[in-house]
Design an enzyme around this catalytic site. Structure first.
Site, PDB file in Angstrom:
ATOM      1  CB  SER A   5      33.837  39.630  52.377  1.00  0.00           C
ATOM      2  OG  SER A   5      34.161  41.075  51.944  1.00  0.00           O
ATOM      3  CG  HIS A  63      41.103  41.212  55.838  1.00  0.00           C
ATOM      4  ND1 HIS A  63      40.916  40.702  54.531  1.00  0.00           N
ATOM      5  CD2 HIS A  63      42.549  41.177  56.011  1.00  0.00           C
ATOM      6  CE1 HIS A  63      41.860  40.472  54.043  1.00  0.00           C
ATOM      7  NE2 HIS A  63      43.033  40.811  54.973  1.00  0.00           N
ATOM      8  CG  MET A  65      43.442  43.638  53.373  1.00  0.00           C
ATOM      9  SD  MET A  65      42.311  43.336  52.181  1.00  0.00           S
ATOM     10  CE  MET A  65      40.636  43.683  52.889  1.00  0.00           C
ATOM     11  N   GLY A 141      36.658  42.644  45.621  1.00  0.00           N
ATOM     12  CA  GLY A 141      35.842  41.572  45.707  1.00  0.00           C
ATOM     13  C   GLY A 141      35.986  40.899  44.133  1.00  0.00           C
ATOM     14  N   GLY A 142      35.253  39.719  44.058  1.00  0.00           N
ATOM     15  CA  GLY A 142      35.047  39.347  42.483  1.00  0.00           C
ATOM     16  C   GLY A 142      36.215  38.814  41.746  1.00  0.00           C
ATOM     17  CG  ASP A 172      39.505  37.490  52.077  1.00  0.00           C
ATOM     18  OD1 ASP A 172      39.787  38.167  52.809  1.00  0.00           O
ATOM     19  OD2 ASP A 172      38.910  37.462  51.169  1.00  0.00           O
ATOM     20  N   GLY A 194      32.528  36.822  49.480  1.00  0.00           N
ATOM     21  CA  GLY A 194      31.763  37.908  49.262  1.00  0.00           C
ATOM     22  C   GLY A 194      30.749  37.851  48.051  1.00  0.00           C
TER      23      GLY A 194
HETATM   24  C1  DX5 Z   1      40.481  41.201  49.438  1.00  0.00           C
HETATM   25  C2  DX5 Z   1      39.154  40.983  50.154  1.00  0.00           C
HETATM   26  C3  DX5 Z   1      38.163  40.269  48.876  1.00  0.00           C
HETATM   27  C4  DX5 Z   1      37.028  39.833  49.679  1.00  0.00           C
HETATM   28  C5  DX5 Z   1      36.476  38.645  49.211  1.00  0.00           C
HETATM   29  O1  DX5 Z   1      40.364  41.723  48.154  1.00  0.00           O
HETATM   30  O2  DX5 Z   1      39.086  40.463  51.311  1.00  0.00           O
HETATM   31  O3  DX5 Z   1      39.136  39.101  48.783  1.00  0.00           O
HETATM   32  O4  DX5 Z   1      36.973  39.807  50.938  1.00  0.00           O
HETATM   33  O5  DX5 Z   1      35.955  38.694  47.928  1.00  0.00           O
HETATM   34  P1  DX5 Z   1      35.247  37.665  46.928  1.00  0.00           P
HETATM   35  O6  DX5 Z   1      34.642  36.490  47.720  1.00  0.00           O
HETATM   36  O7  DX5 Z   1      34.078  38.595  46.091  1.00  0.00           O
HETATM   37  O8  DX5 Z   1      36.167  37.227  46.006  1.00  0.00           O
HETATM   38 ZN    ZN Z   2      39.077  39.899  53.691  1.00  0.00          ZN
END
Ligand code: DX5
Ligand code: ZN
Length: 219
Positions: A5, A63, A65, A141-142, A172, A194
């Protein structure tokens, strides 16, 4: 298959980092689009896909959202997107949007959040290319992988096997060296990561190789 990501990438060097990830052997690029309504964060639009299109030959999967994702289909397809993923939460009956994406000649995916029963996607599995089982609540993320996800992935794998074995199962959120074996053994075959790729202290290439090493073929 690893689908990093770009949300976690250093945007001042996005093109170079995607090239580095491609050289490391990733399978596609995951573009996390957030509108500040469906999720409490704002991320990026079609202009980012447009910027990345000339940089990589890999599929760009988007993706969405967002509320009303169909408003953005044409823009992302024109920018060079190869697949569009919409959330069941905003289209409980997604047949119309599935047909729209197919009409644009692109692959279509359905995503659902950790609090949506897996069974809700069952009626549509035969019509889609990818089912995205969120392993965090989307927006950032994270975050940490939600442990109950493993059972949900197994449930989804059973439904895919029954209705459309060619449908990919993507996960994801919080996918890293500790959680990818769980998701893989449960039946996922596409892994969005990500932080675990673009934030890896060992570097992108080593992180991608390690994640690939930790997956098992779908039984
Ligand atoms: C939704 C996003 C995150 C991202 C991945 O919040 O789709 O989930 O892609 O994030 P990591 O791999 O950093 O958890
Ligand atoms: Zn995603």
């Amino acid at each position: 298959m690893i689908a990093p990501s770009i949300l976690a990438a250093d945007f001042s060097r996005l093109g170079d980092l995607v090239k580095e990830a491609e050289a490391a052997g990733i399978d596609r690029v995951h573009v996390d689009v957030m509108d500040g309504h469906f999720v409490p964060n704002l991320s990026m639009g079609a202009v980012v896909v447009q910027g990345l299109r000339p940089v990589t030959k890999l599929p760009l999967e988007v993706h969405l959202m967002v509320e009303g994702p169909e408003r953005f289909f044409d823009g992302f397809v024109k920018a060079g997107a190869d697949s569009l993923i919409v959330h069941l939460e905003v289209h409980p009956d997604p047949r119309e949007v599935i047909a729209r994406v197919r009409g644009l000649g692109k692959k279509v995916g359905l995503a659902f959040n950790p609090d949506m029963p897996v069974a809700r996607i069952e009626p549509f599995l035969k019509d889609i290319d990818l089912a995205l089982c969120m392993t965090v609540f989307p927006g950032f993320g994270g975050q940490a992988y939600i442990p109950e996800s493993t059972q949900r992935i197994a449930e989804l794998r059973a439904l895919v096997r029954k209705h459309n074995p060619a449908c990919e199962i993507e996960v994801d959120g919080g996918i890293d060296a500790a959680t990818i074996p769980l998701a893989s053994r449960a039946g996922a075959n596409v892994f969005v990561a990500g932080t675990a790729v673009f934030g890896a202290k060992e570097g992108i290439a080593a992180a991608v190789k390690n994640l690939q090493r930790l997956t098992v073929p779908v039984a």
